[in-house]
Every structure is written in C-alpha cells, then in structure tokens.
Design an enzyme around this catalytic site. Structure first.
Site, PDB file in Angstrom:
ATOM      1  N   GLU A  80       7.691   1.045   4.982  1.00  0.00           N
ATOM      2  CA  GLU A  80       7.143   0.019   5.865  1.00  0.00           C
ATOM      3  C   GLU A  80       7.355  -1.315   5.178  1.00  0.00           C
ATOM      4  O   GLU A  80       7.120  -1.446   3.974  1.00  0.00           O
ATOM      5  CB  GLU A  80       5.636   0.277   6.078  1.00  0.00           C
ATOM      6  CG  GLU A  80       4.951  -0.752   6.962  1.00  0.00           C
ATOM      7  CD  GLU A  80       3.463  -0.463   7.176  1.00  0.00           C
ATOM      8  OE1 GLU A  80       2.849   0.281   6.368  1.00  0.00           O
ATOM      9  OE2 GLU A  80       2.898  -0.991   8.147  1.00  0.00           O
ATOM     10  N   HIS A 107       3.980   7.156   3.773  1.00  0.00           N
ATOM     11  CA  HIS A 107       4.914   6.033   3.613  1.00  0.00           C
ATOM     12  C   HIS A 107       4.431   5.106   2.521  1.00  0.00           C
ATOM     13  O   HIS A 107       3.286   5.184   2.082  1.00  0.00           O
ATOM     14  CB  HIS A 107       5.118   5.272   4.927  1.00  0.00           C
ATOM     15  CG  HIS A 107       3.905   4.564   5.467  1.00  0.00           C
ATOM     16  ND1 HIS A 107       3.054   5.130   6.385  1.00  0.00           N
ATOM     17  CD2 HIS A 107       3.404   3.327   5.215  1.00  0.00           C
ATOM     18  CE1 HIS A 107       2.096   4.271   6.686  1.00  0.00           C
ATOM     19  NE2 HIS A 107       2.270   3.165   5.984  1.00  0.00           N
ATOM     20  N   HIS A 159       0.830  -1.208   0.000  1.00  0.00           N
ATOM     21  CA  HIS A 159       0.000   0.000   0.000  1.00  0.00           C
ATOM     22  C   HIS A 159       0.860   1.252   0.000  1.00  0.00           C
ATOM     23  O   HIS A 159       2.048   1.216   0.315  1.00  0.00           O
ATOM     24  CB  HIS A 159      -0.975   0.042   1.185  1.00  0.00           C
ATOM     25  CG  HIS A 159      -0.319   0.067   2.544  1.00  0.00           C
ATOM     26  ND1 HIS A 159      -0.009  -1.066   3.247  1.00  0.00           N
ATOM     27  CD2 HIS A 159       0.077   1.103   3.334  1.00  0.00           C
ATOM     28  CE1 HIS A 159       0.540  -0.744   4.404  1.00  0.00           C
ATOM     29  NE2 HIS A 159       0.624   0.576   4.486  1.00  0.00           N
TER      30      HIS A 159
END
Ligand code: CO
Length: 134
Positions: free
Chosen positions: A130, A79, A7
């Site tokens: 991430e 992020h 994502h």
C-alpha cells in the site's frame, strides 16, 4: 520515492481477541475498533514508537480480506504500507516501469483519511504494498 514505513497490516478473524493479545500479552497501545464499511474491514490501530500495526477483521460479505483468511485461517501479515510524498507521481512512475496498480488506478481515501493505492503482490516479491500519501 519511498518514505517511511507507515504501517504493517495483519488480518485477523477476531479483532477483539487480537486487540486483547496486543494490549495485554504484548503491552501495546491499542485503539478502539473502527468499522470502515467502504473498505469492508473493521480496523484497530496499534501505536508503536516508530510505526503502526493495523489489525483488520472482515466486515460484510464482500470483504477484501475474506479470501486471505480462508487461505490463512490463523491470520497473517496482509500488507505493508509505505509513505510517498506525491501519490500520483509515484503511481505514474510505477506504471511506466511496468508495475501493476490494483483497481482503477485512482487513489482511494484510506483508513487514515489520506489517498492510498495498492500494488500487485506478484510484481513485488509476493507482498501486497500500500502506498499512502504522507
Ligand atoms: Co493499510
């Protein structure tokens, strides 16, 4: 080591307004907001054919995205999340190459119920990364 893009996360001030924008103006499939107290965010998932977008709104006084929104009052990309097969092997490889893992270095359970780690943006072209175990 890197797998799929899981994502892209966008920090927003008003998650209801941002959801409406994605659902209405952009015609996307948008979930209901979910408050994640332990992460200090309320999150909405937008499902696209090939990946997801997460909208993040600060929750509580110590939200990790509060400062980001002070610097970026209109919101912005916060992020990106890549999948890895083995998060501990990925962490050890990164640490051995001199990259910095945020926090204690122990994976936390992320918004999708899977172990995640964050990498220092200064080590990765100014991008907060991430990693999520797939
Ligand atoms: Co994320």
């Amino acid at each position: 080591m890197l797998g799929r893009l899981n994502h892209v996360a966008i920090a927003v001030r008003d998650i209801a307004a941002a959801s409406k924008l994605y659902r209405g103006t952009l015609g996307a499939e948008v979930s209901e907001p979910e408050a994640l107290a332990e992460h200090g965010v309320t999150v909405v998932f937008i499902t696209l054919p090939n990946t997801k977008i997460e909208l993040l709104e600060p929750l509580g006084p110590d939200s990790p995205i509060a400062k980001f929104l002070e610097k970026n009052p209109d919101g912005g990309i916060h992020h990106i999340c890549y999948e890895v097969e083995d998060i501990l092997a990925a962490r050890d490889r990164l640490l051995n190459s001199g990259a910095r893992v945020l926090g204690s270095g122990a994976p936390k359970i992320g918004a999708h119920g899977k172990p995640v780690l964050f990498l220092h943006p200064k080590d990765f072209n100014g991008t907060l990364i991430e990693l999520e175990q797939a």
